[in-house]
Motif scaffolding. Structure first.
Motif, mmCIF file in Angstrom:
data_model
loop_
_atom_site.group_PDB
_atom_site.id
_atom_site.type_symbol
_atom_site.label_atom_id
_atom_site.label_comp_id
_atom_site.label_asym_id
_atom_site.label_seq_id
_atom_site.Cartn_x
_atom_site.Cartn_y
_atom_site.Cartn_z
ATOM 1 N N ILE A 7 0.826 -1.209 0.000
ATOM 2 C CA ILE A 7 0.000 0.000 0.000
ATOM 3 C C ILE A 7 0.860 1.259 0.000
ATOM 4 C CG2 ILE A 7 -1.790 1.278 1.229
ATOM 5 C CD1 ILE A 7 -2.716 -1.365 -0.013
ATOM 6 N N ASP A 8 1.945 1.260 0.759
ATOM 7 C CA ASP A 8 2.800 2.444 0.830
ATOM 8 C C ASP A 8 3.392 2.777 -0.539
ATOM 9 O OD1 ASP A 8 3.933 4.476 2.610
ATOM 10 O OD2 ASP A 8 5.854 3.565 2.123
ATOM 11 N N GLU A 9 3.867 1.749 -1.240
ATOM 12 C CA GLU A 9 4.420 1.976 -2.568
ATOM 13 C C GLU A 9 3.333 2.364 -3.565
ATOM 14 O OE1 GLU A 9 6.788 -1.253 -3.880
ATOM 15 O OE2 GLU A 9 8.337 -0.962 -2.359
ATOM 16 N N LEU A 10 2.147 1.820 -3.387
ATOM 17 C CA LEU A 10 1.025 2.179 -4.259
ATOM 18 C C LEU A 10 0.715 3.671 -4.157
ATOM 19 C CD1 LEU A 10 -1.468 1.303 -6.043
ATOM 20 C CD2 LEU A 10 -2.711 1.078 -3.889
ATOM 21 N N LEU A 11 0.629 4.178 -2.929
ATOM 22 C CA LEU A 11 0.246 5.571 -2.722
ATOM 23 C C LEU A 11 1.362 6.548 -3.070
ATOM 24 C CD1 LEU A 11 -1.800 5.274 0.598
ATOM 25 C CD2 LEU A 11 -2.651 5.455 -1.743
ATOM 26 N N VAL A 16 2.653 1.736 -9.425
ATOM 27 C CA VAL A 16 1.499 1.923 -10.308
ATOM 28 C C VAL A 16 1.497 3.357 -10.822
ATOM 29 C CG1 VAL A 16 -1.020 1.975 -10.423
ATOM 30 C CG2 VAL A 16 0.117 0.179 -9.111
ATOM 31 N N GLU A 17 1.256 3.516 -12.132
ATOM 32 C CA GLU A 17 1.212 4.853 -12.721
ATOM 33 C C GLU A 17 0.061 5.647 -12.103
ATOM 34 O OE1 GLU A 17 2.768 1.835 -15.579
ATOM 35 O OE2 GLU A 17 0.948 2.035 -14.375
ATOM 36 N N TRP A 18 0.246 6.981 -11.977
ATOM 37 C CA TRP A 18 -0.773 7.831 -11.361
ATOM 38 C C TRP A 18 -2.100 7.744 -12.101
ATOM 39 C CZ3 TRP A 18 0.062 8.909 -6.675
ATOM 40 C CH2 TRP A 18 1.316 9.272 -6.197
ATOM 41 N N GLU A 19 -2.071 7.515 -13.425
ATOM 42 C CA GLU A 19 -3.316 7.444 -14.190
ATOM 43 C C GLU A 19 -4.201 6.289 -13.746
ATOM 44 O OE1 GLU A 19 -0.339 7.738 -15.426
ATOM 45 O OE2 GLU A 19 -0.257 9.460 -16.790
ATOM 46 N N ARG A 20 -3.619 5.311 -13.057
ATOM 47 C CA ARG A 20 -4.377 4.139 -12.621
ATOM 48 C C ARG A 20 -4.873 4.271 -11.189
ATOM 49 N NH1 ARG A 20 -0.970 -0.858 -13.044
ATOM 50 N NH2 ARG A 20 -2.975 -1.859 -12.633
ATOM 51 N N LEU A 21 -4.723 5.457 -10.602
ATOM 52 C CA LEU A 21 -5.169 5.704 -9.231
ATOM 53 C C LEU A 21 -6.272 6.755 -9.233
ATOM 54 C CD1 LEU A 21 -1.702 5.913 -7.415
ATOM 55 C CD2 LEU A 21 -3.206 3.928 -7.593
ATOM 56 N N ASP A 22 -7.334 6.494 -8.482
ATOM 57 C CA ASP A 22 -8.442 7.440 -8.367
ATOM 58 C C ASP A 22 -8.711 7.660 -6.886
ATOM 59 O OD1 ASP A 22 -10.507 9.110 -8.878
ATOM 60 O OD2 ASP A 22 -11.865 7.603 -9.708
ATOM 61 N N PHE A 23 -8.425 8.874 -6.400
ATOM 62 C CA PHE A 23 -8.567 9.185 -4.982
ATOM 63 C C PHE A 23 -9.931 9.808 -4.707
ATOM 64 C CE2 PHE A 23 -4.027 9.365 -5.932
ATOM 65 C CZ PHE A 23 -3.522 8.500 -4.972
#
Length: 277
Positions: A7-11, A16-23
């Protein structure tokens, strides 16, 4: 059940590329169902994405520490998430894990790229709003949006174009996937999945959790990516899935040394780099 990622590396955007994250600062069912639909459509073949609930964002970057979710509300949110996924057509499968992070509870929802795309989701929720029908949603950069006509045509064109890694291999059995290789890989990427989970979980459940198997519940097969990474002999299924290193000792080419590497593809790459060094 722990997600197969740190999780720490994910955030921090390391894996994971930022485009694949939705906050999402808070739990908004309508926003979540639209984002889940967009990640499942996977218009750029990124491999889906992650919805992180209880973390705000500024210009696509997470604002930390998280706002936090009431611990007593998490169970109800997860149950609601199941019902939301059933509203997407066809139903989308997700993995969700509540995580304590920097003193607050967050909910991480992983939405893999769907095998049955394209997917549609309701524009609005509620009995009256449902009459508005369902539309296609996609990701553009860090934004979830309704697909326009051109983007709809792109989605239709992707229906029968499943990426090679995500295709199921119908001549192989899921038991060809080696748990020891899976455990080693998960340790390398910093997953919190334990040895006991990996070793005692049925392979069908473990493989689905890691998205390395596919097919129907009564007839499961490993995906190509699973066989390449976690089978003892990928060449059994993919001829010449090996690395050959040739070192010529003269300009003519009569004298040379050769090194052939076999096994899981990521271990081949690691061994090749060590050999070259």
């Amino acid at each position: 059940m722990a997600l197969p990622i740190n999780i720490d590396e994910l955030l921090k955007g390391k894996t994971v590329e930022w485009e694949r994250l939705d906050f999402k600062r808070g739990w908004n069912p309508e926003d979540v169902i639209h984002s889940a639909c967009a990640f499942a459509n996977d218009i750029h073949n990124w491999g889906g994405g992650y919805i992180i609930v209880s973390i705000d964002e500024q210009e696509g970057v997470p604002v930390l520490p998280p706002a936090g979710i009431d611990l007593h509300a998490i169970d109800g949110i997860q149950k609601e998430l199941v019902n939301l996924c059933a509203l997407v057509q066809p139903t989308v499968n997700v993995l969700a894990e509540p995580v304590e992070y920097m003193g607050g509870m967050i909910l991480v929802i992983y939405v893999p790229g769907g095998e049955a795309r394209p997917y549609k989701a309701p524009k609005r929720l509620g009995k009256e709003a449902m009459k508005a029908g369902k539309v296609y949603y996609i990701r553009k950069g860090s934004v979830t949006k309704m697909a326009d006509q051109e983007e709809e045509r792109m989605l239709m064109g992707l229906c029968n174009k499943v990426p090679f890694d995500d295709r199921i291999h119908q001549t192989a059995d899921i038991e060809e996937l080696d748990r020891m290789y899976i455990e080693d890989f998960l340790k390398r990427v910093g997953s919190k999945m334990t040895h006991e989970e990996i070793m005692h979980m049925p392979m069908a459940e473990l493989g689905w959790h890691l998205q390395i198997i596919g097919g129907s519940s009564e007839c499961l097969y490993p995906k190509n990516v699973g066989l390449l990474l976690f089978s003892q002999d990928p060449e059994k299924y993919f001829p010449y899935a090996r690395i050959e290193i040739v070192h010529f000792l003269d300009e003519v080419g009569d004298r040379f040394t050769e090194k052939i590497l076999h096994g899981p593809i990521h271990l081949q790459l690691e061994a090749a780099l060590k050999y070259i060094r």
